[in-house]
Design a protein around this motif. Structure first.
Motif, PDB file in Angstrom:
ATOM      1  N   THR A 126       0.848  -1.201   0.000  1.00  0.00           N
ATOM      2  CA  THR A 126       0.000   0.000   0.000  1.00  0.00           C
ATOM      3  C   THR A 126       0.885   1.253   0.000  1.00  0.00           C
ATOM      4  O   THR A 126       0.640   2.211  -0.737  1.00  0.00           O
ATOM      5  CB  THR A 126      -0.943  -0.012   1.234  1.00  0.00           C
ATOM      6  N   TYR A 127       1.932   1.205   0.801  1.00  0.00           N
ATOM      7  CA  TYR A 127       2.916   2.296   0.839  1.00  0.00           C
ATOM      8  C   TYR A 127       3.515   2.509  -0.555  1.00  0.00           C
ATOM      9  O   TYR A 127       3.583   3.626  -1.075  1.00  0.00           O
ATOM     10  CB  TYR A 127       4.013   1.928   1.853  1.00  0.00           C
ATOM     11  N   HIS A 128       3.905   1.402  -1.171  1.00  0.00           N
ATOM     12  CA  HIS A 128       4.532   1.444  -2.496  1.00  0.00           C
ATOM     13  C   HIS A 128       3.560   2.011  -3.536  1.00  0.00           C
ATOM     14  O   HIS A 128       3.933   2.847  -4.366  1.00  0.00           O
ATOM     15  CB  HIS A 128       4.935   0.006  -2.858  1.00  0.00           C
ATOM     16  N   MET A 129       2.321   1.580  -3.474  1.00  0.00           N
ATOM     17  CA  MET A 129       1.286   2.072  -4.403  1.00  0.00           C
ATOM     18  C   MET A 129       1.141   3.583  -4.278  1.00  0.00           C
ATOM     19  O   MET A 129       1.083   4.302  -5.279  1.00  0.00           O
ATOM     20  CB  MET A 129      -0.049   1.371  -4.078  1.00  0.00           C
ATOM     21  N   GLN A 130       1.096   4.070  -3.045  1.00  0.00           N
ATOM     22  CA  GLN A 130       0.928   5.521  -2.859  1.00  0.00           C
ATOM     23  C   GLN A 130       2.133   6.282  -3.380  1.00  0.00           C
ATOM     24  O   GLN A 130       2.001   7.301  -4.040  1.00  0.00           O
ATOM     25  CB  GLN A 130       0.679   5.825  -1.362  1.00  0.00           C
ATOM     26  N   LYS A 131       3.332   5.757  -3.095  1.00  0.00           N
ATOM     27  CA  LYS A 131       4.561   6.445  -3.529  1.00  0.00           C
ATOM     28  C   LYS A 131       4.618   6.525  -5.048  1.00  0.00           C
ATOM     29  O   LYS A 131       4.937   7.561  -5.617  1.00  0.00           O
ATOM     30  CB  LYS A 131       5.808   5.702  -3.023  1.00  0.00           C
ATOM     31  N   VAL A 132       4.351   5.420  -5.719  1.00  0.00           N
ATOM     32  CA  VAL A 132       4.511   5.402  -7.186  1.00  0.00           C
ATOM     33  C   VAL A 132       3.390   6.181  -7.875  1.00  0.00           C
ATOM     34  O   VAL A 132       3.650   6.898  -8.842  1.00  0.00           O
ATOM     35  CB  VAL A 132       4.611   3.951  -7.728  1.00  0.00           C
ATOM     36  N   THR A 133       2.167   6.078  -7.397  1.00  0.00           N
ATOM     37  CA  THR A 133       1.095   6.868  -8.029  1.00  0.00           C
ATOM     38  C   THR A 133       1.236   8.343  -7.674  1.00  0.00           C
ATOM     39  O   THR A 133       0.863   9.216  -8.449  1.00  0.00           O
ATOM     40  CB  THR A 133      -0.322   6.432  -7.559  1.00  0.00           C
ATOM     41  N   GLY A 134       1.741   8.604  -6.478  1.00  0.00           N
ATOM     42  CA  GLY A 134       1.798   9.990  -5.996  1.00  0.00           C
ATOM     43  C   GLY A 134       0.405  10.511  -5.631  1.00  0.00           C
ATOM     44  O   GLY A 134       0.217  11.712  -5.431  1.00  0.00           O
ATOM     45  N   PHE A 135      -0.566   9.612  -5.528  1.00  0.00           N
ATOM     46  CA  PHE A 135      -1.933  10.027  -5.192  1.00  0.00           C
ATOM     47  C   PHE A 135      -1.970  10.554  -3.756  1.00  0.00           C
ATOM     48  O   PHE A 135      -1.160  10.142  -2.911  1.00  0.00           O
ATOM     49  CB  PHE A 135      -2.900   8.834  -5.284  1.00  0.00           C
ATOM     50  N   PRO A 136      -2.952  11.437  -3.473  1.00  0.00           N
ATOM     51  CA  PRO A 136      -3.110  11.866  -2.072  1.00  0.00           C
ATOM     52  C   PRO A 136      -3.309  10.639  -1.180  1.00  0.00           C
ATOM     53  O   PRO A 136      -3.923   9.653  -1.602  1.00  0.00           O
ATOM     54  CB  PRO A 136      -4.392  12.711  -2.112  1.00  0.00           C
ATOM     55  N   LYS A 137      -2.803  10.731   0.042  1.00  0.00           N
ATOM     56  CA  LYS A 137      -2.775   9.529   0.897  1.00  0.00           C
ATOM     57  C   LYS A 137      -4.164   9.042   1.274  1.00  0.00           C
ATOM     58  O   LYS A 137      -4.366   7.858   1.522  1.00  0.00           O
ATOM     59  CB  LYS A 137      -1.922   9.810   2.122  1.00  0.00           C
ATOM     60  N   ASN A 138      -5.143   9.943   1.270  1.00  0.00           N
ATOM     61  CA  ASN A 138      -6.511   9.507   1.597  1.00  0.00           C
ATOM     62  C   ASN A 138      -7.124   8.659   0.473  1.00  0.00           C
ATOM     63  O   ASN A 138      -8.133   7.992   0.671  1.00  0.00           O
ATOM     64  CB  ASN A 138      -7.415  10.721   1.856  1.00  0.00           C
ATOM     65  N   ARG A 139      -6.486   8.696  -0.727  1.00  0.00           N
ATOM     66  CA  ARG A 139      -7.043   7.935  -1.855  1.00  0.00           C
ATOM     67  C   ARG A 139      -6.392   6.560  -2.037  1.00  0.00           C
ATOM     68  O   ARG A 139      -6.719   5.830  -2.958  1.00  0.00           O
ATOM     69  CB  ARG A 139      -6.888   8.763  -3.142  1.00  0.00           C
ATOM     70  N   VAL A 140      -5.434   6.228  -1.186  1.00  0.00           N
ATOM     71  CA  VAL A 140      -4.795   4.907  -1.274  1.00  0.00           C
ATOM     72  C   VAL A 140      -4.898   4.253   0.102  1.00  0.00           C
ATOM     73  O   VAL A 140      -4.427   4.797   1.099  1.00  0.00           O
ATOM     74  CB  VAL A 140      -3.310   5.038  -1.690  1.00  0.00           C
ATOM     75  N   VAL A 141      -5.524   3.097   0.140  1.00  0.00           N
ATOM     76  CA  VAL A 141      -5.778   2.452   1.432  1.00  0.00           C
ATOM     77  C   VAL A 141      -5.578   0.943   1.282  1.00  0.00           C
ATOM     78  O   VAL A 141      -5.775   0.390   0.197  1.00  0.00           O
ATOM     79  CB  VAL A 141      -7.212   2.829   1.922  1.00  0.00           C
ATOM     80  N   SER A 251      -5.405  -0.225   6.450  1.00  0.00           N
ATOM     81  CA  SER A 251      -4.026   0.254   6.405  1.00  0.00           C
ATOM     82  C   SER A 251      -4.020   1.676   5.839  1.00  0.00           C
ATOM     83  O   SER A 251      -4.353   1.900   4.675  1.00  0.00           O
ATOM     84  CB  SER A 251      -3.186  -0.689   5.535  1.00  0.00           C
ATOM     85  N   ALA A 252      -3.666   2.640   6.689  1.00  0.00           N
ATOM     86  CA  ALA A 252      -3.690   4.054   6.305  1.00  0.00           C
ATOM     87  C   ALA A 252      -2.340   4.682   6.618  1.00  0.00           C
ATOM     88  O   ALA A 252      -1.599   4.182   7.478  1.00  0.00           O
ATOM     89  CB  ALA A 252      -4.788   4.774   7.074  1.00  0.00           C
ATOM     90  N   PHE A 253      -2.070   5.791   5.931  1.00  0.00           N
ATOM     91  CA  PHE A 253      -0.792   6.469   6.143  1.00  0.00           C
ATOM     92  C   PHE A 253      -0.848   7.272   7.436  1.00  0.00           C
ATOM     93  O   PHE A 253      -1.741   8.099   7.630  1.00  0.00           O
ATOM     94  CB  PHE A 253      -0.492   7.394   4.960  1.00  0.00           C
ATOM     95  N   LEU A 254       0.117   7.035   8.303  1.00  0.00           N
ATOM     96  CA  LEU A 254       0.148   7.753   9.576  1.00  0.00           C
ATOM     97  C   LEU A 254       1.180   8.873   9.543  1.00  0.00           C
ATOM     98  O   LEU A 254       2.266   8.721   8.991  1.00  0.00           O
ATOM     99  CB  LEU A 254       0.475   6.794  10.733  1.00  0.00           C
ATOM    100  N   SER A 255       0.781   9.986  10.129  1.00  0.00           N
ATOM    101  CA  SER A 255       1.719  11.121  10.193  1.00  0.00           C
ATOM    102  C   SER A 255       1.824  11.587  11.635  1.00  0.00           C
ATOM    103  O   SER A 255       1.650  12.758  11.927  1.00  0.00           O
ATOM    104  CB  SER A 255       1.226  12.244   9.282  1.00  0.00           C
ATOM    105  N   GLY A 256       2.031  10.636  12.535  1.00  0.00           N
ATOM    106  CA  GLY A 256       2.218  10.991  13.939  1.00  0.00           C
ATOM    107  C   GLY A 256       1.162  10.386  14.855  1.00  0.00           C
ATOM    108  O   GLY A 256       1.355  10.332  16.071  1.00  0.00           O
ATOM    109  N   GLN A 257       0.035   9.929  14.270  1.00  0.00           N
ATOM    110  CA  GLN A 257      -0.988   9.300  15.116  1.00  0.00           C
ATOM    111  C   GLN A 257      -0.376   8.062  15.787  1.00  0.00           C
ATOM    112  O   GLN A 257       0.412   7.343  15.187  1.00  0.00           O
ATOM    113  CB  GLN A 257      -2.196   8.867  14.271  1.00  0.00           C
ATOM    114  N   TYR A 258      -0.757   7.826  16.986  1.00  0.00           N
ATOM    115  CA  TYR A 258      -0.247   6.697  17.782  1.00  0.00           C
ATOM    116  C   TYR A 258       1.295   6.742  17.896  1.00  0.00           C
ATOM    117  O   TYR A 258       1.947   5.716  18.085  1.00  0.00           O
ATOM    118  CB  TYR A 258      -0.678   5.348  17.183  1.00  0.00           C
ATOM    119  N   GLY A 259       1.854   7.931  17.706  1.00  0.00           N
ATOM    120  CA  GLY A 259       3.317   8.062  17.793  1.00  0.00           C
ATOM    121  C   GLY A 259       4.042   7.387  16.633  1.00  0.00           C
ATOM    122  O   GLY A 259       5.216   7.028  16.744  1.00  0.00           O
TER     123      GLY A 259
END
Ligand code: APR
Length: 307
Positions: A126-141, A251-259
């Motif tokens: 999922t991480y890889h998909m978001q990186k390669v598409t460059g899509f906003p993180k809310n659109r890749v899950v 599986s979502a992109f975290l930016s500090g949630q839950y540390g």
């Protein structure tokens, strides 16, 4: 129909997704696979079931990415499944290549799509998909928390002899041995299972959930589970299409949630028309938080392989 869902991969998970999607009858479905004939044949077969199953959507098959053009949602299932003795992490290199190719084409032909990833190892793909598409993180899950929690729900219903639909489960963390079932947030008709079952049974069910995929791999011997993984992905599709604002572990992109940050990992999200609309931060005990952070750390170490 004026909505379109593309399913990448027409193997066991992909074809099961197409079947559940057709039965849900809310969008046309295009299945793509690298093996010519397979997606076309399965699509034709599914279309011919329409008259008795009561759906009117079109199911088509292709080997060409241009045919996913304009898809509203893409479900990524292509890739190798596990065989007995393998961990999901053993699939990283091979599946990262497949996900990378798909991601470039999704970006080109379906730049506005929401992407639901099912290919394993799930959180890394999922991480890889978001990186390669460059899509906003809310659109890749990534799908896995939904799968892990429906597995836990089924085990609870089997144990207590209650309706599956009355159960609710929360399983966080990565989709692997480090996943974190949360019995305190797992209920039957709103009653926490900690009130309904002895500790040892809760422990046994949590352990069975963690090994839920492996249990099926051992039984099948030639591949991994597909009905429940596909059902989970289609449930997520519906939540996005119908703007359900459904609370699901995914599986979502975290930016500090839950540390935790800069990683995709399973957490409770609100899934609606904007994709991942919110990440819910549950109050966790020290040991629950430690387990979640430990799970994230495992995947963080592996990210360099997909980079
Ligand atoms: N492009 C498109 N399709 C591909 C590609 C590719 N580059 N490479 C492989 N495929 C297709 C295969 O041809 C096959 O039809 O992906 C499909 C995978 O199907 P299965 O082998 O039946 O595997 P499945 O059980 O569907 O699992 C797929 O989902 O749950 C995860 O761990 C599982 O990563 C695996 C994925």
């Amino acid at each position: 129909m004026n909505k379109k869902i593309a399913v990448i991969g027409a193997g066991n998970v992909g074809a099961s997704c197409a079947m559940y999607l057709a039965e849900a009858n809310f969008a046309d479905v295009v299945m793509l696979d690298i093996i010519d004939g397979v997606p076309q044949g399965k699509a034709l077969d599914l279309t011919q079931a329409g008259p008795v199953r009561g759906y009117n959507c079109m199911v088509t098959g292709t080997t060409k990415y241009k045919d996913i053009k304009g898809a509203d949602i893409v479900i990524m299932t292509a890739g190798f499944p596990r065989k007995p003795g393998m961990s999901r992490e053993d699939l990283i290199a091979k599946n990262a290549e497949i996900v990378g190719i798909a991601a470039k084409n999704i970006k080109k032909f379906a730049p506005k799509a929401f992407v639901i990833v099912v290919s394993n190892p799930l959180d890394l793909m999922t991480y890889h998909m978001q990186k390669v598409t460059g899509f906003p993180k809310n659109r890749v899950v990534g799908q896995a928390g939904v799968l892990d929690s429906i597995r836990m729900r089924a085990f609870i219903a089997m144990e207590l002899g209650v309706a599956m639909s009355d159960t609710n489960a929360m399983v966080l963390g990565g989709h692997g041995d480090t996943m974190v079932p949360l019995p305190r947030y797992t209920t039957v008709a709103g009653v926490p299972i900690t009130e309904l079952m002895p500790k040892d049974r809760i422990k046994a069910i949590s352990e069975r959930t963690k090994g839920g995929g492996g249990e099926i791999v051992k039984l099948l011997k030639t591949g991994s589970a597909y009905y429940a993984p596909a059902a989970a992905a289609v449930d997520m599709c519906k939540a996005i299409f119908n703007d359900e604002k459904k609370v699901l572990p995914a599986s979502a992109f975290l930016s500090g949630q839950y540390g935790i940050k800069d990683i995709y990992i399973g957490v409770p999200v609100v899934l609606g028309a904007k994709g991942v609309e919110k990440i819910l931060e549950l109050k966790l005990t020290k040991s629950e938080l430690k387990a979640l952070q430990g799970s994230a750390a495992t995947y963080k170490k592996l990210i360099k392989v997909v980079k």
